[in-house]
Design an enzyme around this catalytic site. Sequence first.
Site, PDB file in Angstrom:
ATOM      1  N   CYS A 142     -21.584  22.821 -31.327  1.00 27.26           N
ATOM      2  CA  CYS A 142     -21.417  24.265 -31.430  1.00 27.26           C
ATOM      3  C   CYS A 142     -20.841  24.835 -30.144  1.00 27.26           C
ATOM      4  O   CYS A 142     -20.936  24.238 -29.085  1.00 27.26           O
ATOM      5  CB  CYS A 142     -22.762  24.915 -31.677  1.00 27.26           C
ATOM      6  SG  CYS A 142     -23.639  24.205 -33.056  1.00 27.26           S
ATOM      7  N   ARG A 198     -13.931  21.521 -29.833  1.00 26.72           N
ATOM      8  CA  ARG A 198     -15.217  20.834 -29.955  1.00 26.72           C
ATOM      9  C   ARG A 198     -15.534  20.499 -31.414  1.00 26.72           C
ATOM     10  O   ARG A 198     -16.468  19.747 -31.683  1.00 26.72           O
ATOM     11  CB  ARG A 198     -16.339  21.732 -29.399  1.00 26.72           C
ATOM     12  CG  ARG A 198     -16.172  22.040 -27.922  1.00 26.72           C
ATOM     13  CD  ARG A 198     -16.980  23.257 -27.531  1.00 26.72           C
ATOM     14  NE  ARG A 198     -18.398  23.004 -27.553  1.00 26.72           N
ATOM     15  CZ  ARG A 198     -19.146  22.801 -26.483  1.00 26.72           C
ATOM     16  NH1 ARG A 198     -18.606  22.826 -25.299  1.00 26.72           N
ATOM     17  NH2 ARG A 198     -20.422  22.597 -26.589  1.00 26.72           N
ATOM     18  N   TRP A 216     -21.365  23.627 -35.571  1.00 20.70           N
ATOM     19  CA  TRP A 216     -21.174  22.245 -36.053  1.00 20.70           C
ATOM     20  C   TRP A 216     -22.524  21.886 -36.648  1.00 20.70           C
ATOM     21  O   TRP A 216     -23.498  21.679 -35.930  1.00 20.70           O
ATOM     22  CB  TRP A 216     -20.790  21.364 -34.865  1.00 20.70           C
ATOM     23  CG  TRP A 216     -20.763  19.889 -35.127  1.00 20.70           C
ATOM     24  CD1 TRP A 216     -21.759  18.993 -34.840  1.00 20.70           C
ATOM     25  CD2 TRP A 216     -19.706  19.122 -35.684  1.00 20.70           C
ATOM     26  NE1 TRP A 216     -21.360  17.732 -35.199  1.00 20.70           N
ATOM     27  CE2 TRP A 216     -20.115  17.770 -35.721  1.00 20.70           C
ATOM     28  CE3 TRP A 216     -18.429  19.453 -36.181  1.00 20.70           C
ATOM     29  CZ2 TRP A 216     -19.308  16.759 -36.218  1.00 20.70           C
ATOM     30  CZ3 TRP A 216     -17.643  18.434 -36.672  1.00 20.70           C
ATOM     31  CH2 TRP A 216     -18.072  17.104 -36.686  1.00 20.70           C
ATOM     32  N   ASN A 257     -27.029  26.747 -29.468  1.00 21.98           N
ATOM     33  CA  ASN A 257     -26.555  25.352 -29.486  1.00 21.98           C
ATOM     34  C   ASN A 257     -27.756  24.468 -29.267  1.00 21.98           C
ATOM     35  O   ASN A 257     -28.576  24.774 -28.398  1.00 21.98           O
ATOM     36  CB  ASN A 257     -25.630  25.054 -28.297  1.00 21.98           C
ATOM     37  CG  ASN A 257     -24.258  25.607 -28.500  1.00 21.98           C
ATOM     38  OD1 ASN A 257     -23.990  26.237 -29.508  1.00 21.98           O
ATOM     39  ND2 ASN A 257     -23.407  25.374 -27.530  1.00 21.98           N
ATOM     40  N   GLY A 258     -27.840  23.359 -29.968  1.00 20.04           N
ATOM     41  CA  GLY A 258     -28.953  22.436 -29.744  1.00 20.04           C
ATOM     42  C   GLY A 258     -29.810  22.327 -30.987  1.00 20.04           C
ATOM     43  O   GLY A 258     -29.376  22.687 -32.090  1.00 20.04           O
ATOM     44  N   GLU A 273      -7.787  -2.896 -37.971  1.00 14.24           N
ATOM     45  CA  GLU A 273      -7.980  -1.621 -37.290  1.00 14.24           C
ATOM     46  C   GLU A 273      -7.058  -1.507 -36.073  1.00 14.24           C
ATOM     47  O   GLU A 273      -6.448  -0.462 -35.835  1.00 14.24           O
ATOM     48  CB  GLU A 273      -9.463  -1.455 -36.886  1.00 14.24           C
ATOM     49  CG  GLU A 273      -9.791  -0.206 -36.097  1.00 14.24           C
ATOM     50  CD  GLU A 273      -9.388   1.108 -36.754  1.00 14.24           C
ATOM     51  OE1 GLU A 273      -8.994   1.109 -37.940  1.00 14.24           O
ATOM     52  OE2 GLU A 273      -9.431   2.133 -36.054  1.00 14.24           O
ATOM     53  N   LYS A 327      -4.221   1.397 -35.616  1.00 11.82           N
ATOM     54  CA  LYS A 327      -4.239   2.270 -34.438  1.00 11.82           C
ATOM     55  C   LYS A 327      -2.863   2.305 -33.800  1.00 11.82           C
ATOM     56  O   LYS A 327      -2.345   3.344 -33.458  1.00 11.82           O
ATOM     57  CB  LYS A 327      -5.272   1.716 -33.450  1.00 11.82           C
ATOM     58  CG  LYS A 327      -6.184   2.612 -32.738  1.00 11.82           C
ATOM     59  CD  LYS A 327      -7.191   3.427 -33.476  1.00 11.82           C
ATOM     60  CE  LYS A 327      -6.804   4.017 -34.752  1.00 11.82           C
ATOM     61  NZ  LYS A 327      -7.856   4.367 -35.670  1.00 11.82           N
ATOM     62  N   GLU A 380      -0.029   3.972 -36.147  1.00  9.73           N
ATOM     63  CA  GLU A 380      -0.109   5.397 -36.470  1.00  9.73           C
ATOM     64  C   GLU A 380       0.255   6.301 -35.298  1.00  9.73           C
ATOM     65  O   GLU A 380       0.686   7.423 -35.503  1.00  9.73           O
ATOM     66  CB  GLU A 380      -1.475   5.781 -37.063  1.00  9.73           C
ATOM     67  CG  GLU A 380      -2.626   5.762 -36.102  1.00  9.73           C
ATOM     68  CD  GLU A 380      -3.945   6.170 -36.751  1.00  9.73           C
ATOM     69  OE1 GLU A 380      -3.952   7.044 -37.615  1.00  9.73           O
ATOM     70  OE2 GLU A 380      -4.975   5.586 -36.361  1.00  9.73           O
ATOM     71  N   HIS A 403       0.956 -19.054 -45.232  1.00 16.92           N
ATOM     72  CA  HIS A 403       1.325 -18.876 -46.644  1.00 16.92           C
ATOM     73  C   HIS A 403       2.462 -17.870 -46.811  1.00 16.92           C
ATOM     74  O   HIS A 403       2.646 -17.318 -47.894  1.00 16.92           O
ATOM     75  CB  HIS A 403       0.096 -18.449 -47.448  1.00 16.92           C
ATOM     76  CG  HIS A 403      -0.984 -19.492 -47.413  1.00 16.92           C
ATOM     77  ND1 HIS A 403      -0.878 -20.685 -48.084  1.00 16.92           N
ATOM     78  CD2 HIS A 403      -2.158 -19.541 -46.739  1.00 16.92           C
ATOM     79  CE1 HIS A 403      -1.957 -21.432 -47.852  1.00 16.92           C
ATOM     80  NE2 HIS A 403      -2.745 -20.741 -47.022  1.00 16.92           N
ATOM     81  N   LYS A 440      -5.875  14.943 -40.017  1.00 15.65           N
ATOM     82  CA  LYS A 440      -7.195  14.437 -39.643  1.00 15.65           C
ATOM     83  C   LYS A 440      -8.051  14.202 -40.881  1.00 15.65           C
ATOM     84  O   LYS A 440      -8.826  13.266 -40.952  1.00 15.65           O
ATOM     85  CB  LYS A 440      -7.873  15.429 -38.679  1.00 15.65           C
ATOM     86  CG  LYS A 440      -9.212  14.946 -38.131  1.00 15.65           C
ATOM     87  CD  LYS A 440      -9.035  13.723 -37.235  1.00 15.65           C
ATOM     88  CE  LYS A 440     -10.344  13.106 -36.810  1.00 15.65           C
ATOM     89  NZ  LYS A 440     -10.172  11.703 -36.391  1.00 15.65           N
TER      90      LYS A 440
HETATM   91  O1  M6R Z   1     -12.409  11.168 -42.688  1.00 15.92           O
HETATM   92  P1  M6R Z   1     -12.305   9.752 -43.219  1.00 15.92           P
HETATM   93  O2  M6R Z   1     -13.029   8.774 -42.363  1.00 15.92           O
HETATM   94  O3  M6R Z   1     -12.669   9.633 -44.651  1.00 15.92           O
HETATM   95  O4  M6R Z   1     -10.756   9.419 -43.097  1.00 15.92           O
HETATM   96  C1  M6R Z   1     -10.252   8.234 -43.595  1.00 15.92           C
HETATM   97  C2  M6R Z   1      -8.864   7.948 -43.038  1.00 15.92           C
HETATM   98  O5  M6R Z   1      -7.984   8.948 -43.419  1.00 15.92           O
HETATM   99  C3  M6R Z   1      -8.886   7.838 -41.515  1.00 15.92           C
HETATM  100  O6  M6R Z   1      -9.794   6.870 -41.081  1.00 15.92           O
HETATM  101  C4  M6R Z   1      -7.503   7.481 -40.970  1.00 15.92           C
HETATM  102  O7  M6R Z   1      -7.150   6.215 -41.381  1.00 15.92           O
HETATM  103  C5  M6R Z   1      -7.505   7.590 -39.448  1.00 15.92           C
HETATM  104  N1  M6R Z   1      -6.634   8.646 -39.040  1.00 15.92           N
HETATM  105  C6  M6R Z   1      -7.020   6.385 -38.759  1.00 15.92           C
HETATM  106  O8  M6R Z   1      -7.072   6.522 -37.379  1.00 15.92           O
END
Ligand code: M6R
Length: 615
Positions: free
Chosen positions: A2, A27, A74, A100-101, A482, A486, A489, A505, A610
Amino acid sequence: MCGIVGFVGEEHAKERIVEGLKRLEYRGYDSAGIALPIDGRIEIRKHVGELENLEKIIADPTFDAAAGIGHTRWATHGAPSDVNAHPHGNQDNSIAIVHNGIIENYQEIREWLSTEYGVRFKSDTDSEVIAHLIGIYYDGDLHKAMNKAVEDMKGAYAVCAIAAAEPDKIVAVRKDAPLVAGLGNGCNFIASDIPAMLKYIKEFYTIENNETVVLTKDDITIYNEKGEKVKRDVLHVSWDADAAEKEGYEHFMLKEIHEQPKGISETLLRRLDANGNVVLDGISMSKEDIEKLDRIYIVACGTAYHAGLVGKSIIEKLVKVPVEVDVASEFRYRDPFVDDRTLFIAISQSGETQDTLQSLREAKAKGARILSVVNVVGSSVARESDDVFYTWAGPEIAVASTKAYTTQLICMYLIAMYMGRTRGTLSQEDHDRLLGELKALPEKVEQIFQSEEKLAYLAKKYQYKEHIFFIGRGMDAGVAYEGSLKLKEISYIHSFAIAAGELKHGTIALMDPTVLVIALATQDGKIGEDSLYDKMVSNIVEVTSRGARVIALVKDGMEKVEQISDEVIYIPRCADEVAPVLSVIPLQIFAYYVAKERGENIDKPRNLAKSVTVE
Ligand code: M6R
């Protein structure tokens, strides 16, 4: 997390507070609100969602004052909603507070206030009790009433309060939650963070634990716990607001990478009792529910799906129940075998990912029990699940997920350990050994940060590669996916992850001197014929003999790999099972620096959002 903003001056409190709240958006929040003393009463306006929603309902120019308090919430107690948003008022809205808290004894206080004073609560929050406590103690002196209220409160808090009868004053208190007072000219501020005030002022007083502070337009007076005035040096700040939000890091992604030790500890410690046993507080799955399960699906997208891949390995190992991991966009349409003996685990940072949510609904309709692993409290996935296992990563702002992933992994271990103990498939000794390994992780992650310079150097060296492959076996394979995601993207380099044994293969046809391979070889627990490490050594030789360059990622003590690789990245020694939490960190840092070298928009990569709320 928050955010609090309070302003007291001669006019235009609304504008100052909204500007401050905007500065705290980084935040993360799910709702926002503002309270102003207007014509002898406190007027509160608040709205779930973005600040824009709040701005629409406060646009009216008659809604303004010389002082006021605002908040971005939050959610922790009570879902994100208009009523749960702050500020909260007392019974007759003559007092308003933002907080907050967490007030740990709020339930006790709630009961007492309703029995003794007939208080009727409007929200599900812990925070609302503060407004009512101040309300019942108020006799014309807000500072005195705040001090009385604090005597009843247990927990962590930064609280700001205003009273209709003292419209030119704000009273605030701090215990284990951040609070800073800002020194203006003919006006003063209070906020949870310096960036909220930087547009207007550069001089601040830090507020320490158990101090209260009284602000008028001309004065800021700080009091200690005994009620004595405290003299505090002025803090002069020269940063600009953008730098301050990122706490000195150049990007949110880097800040969030560095927040992982804290996120891991929080996620872990909130689920352990005094004896070190995993507790599933607030999770209603009984022993019978766990014992009757005969199949588990883990369903998620992107990074969360990759956490599920590691989750599968650990759950199958500790719980001895078959686990299927699926990307949500596939699960939804494949008519999976689900019944009332199925546990469906949804993993989602945002809790709003459409494919994950739809899969959850599908599984629920077929009778599965739904357990979600979610970061955003009160999100749709959380609300629609039977049980929620929250990650305590804190808000994640960068699109590229980092701390959400490592905290999701911690949840996977805890769920597996709890179920393993319940079903008798995990011995107390193995449980305790694994717990020791988990507890050591935050410190080991910190140790990995010492390699940041080397990783930045490797990023600079290999930034022009057009194809980067990530390979690994066993749990390393999940992390390879992963690491690859990373990198691609945020750097836009073509990258591909594959289980190392699968190379021969087909994919091995692509190996040539232009290719970089990042080979994860952390799984060295087993020695002999079945050793995954030895198999990885063979895979590394397979690709280098075709000219590919190799960066190997291994544990300390595995220096031999230097003889067959171009570069080696080391992580601290740990049990194979928990290595994914460590091995992903150098990959995140490498991806970050490659993107930085290439000048990309790291926190907001192209074409990505996001939270993916569309199918
Ligand atoms: O909010 P979510 O964890 O459900 O999101 C899933 C994916 O869209 C998310 O993990 C995406 O792959 C990330 N941006 C990768 O860094």
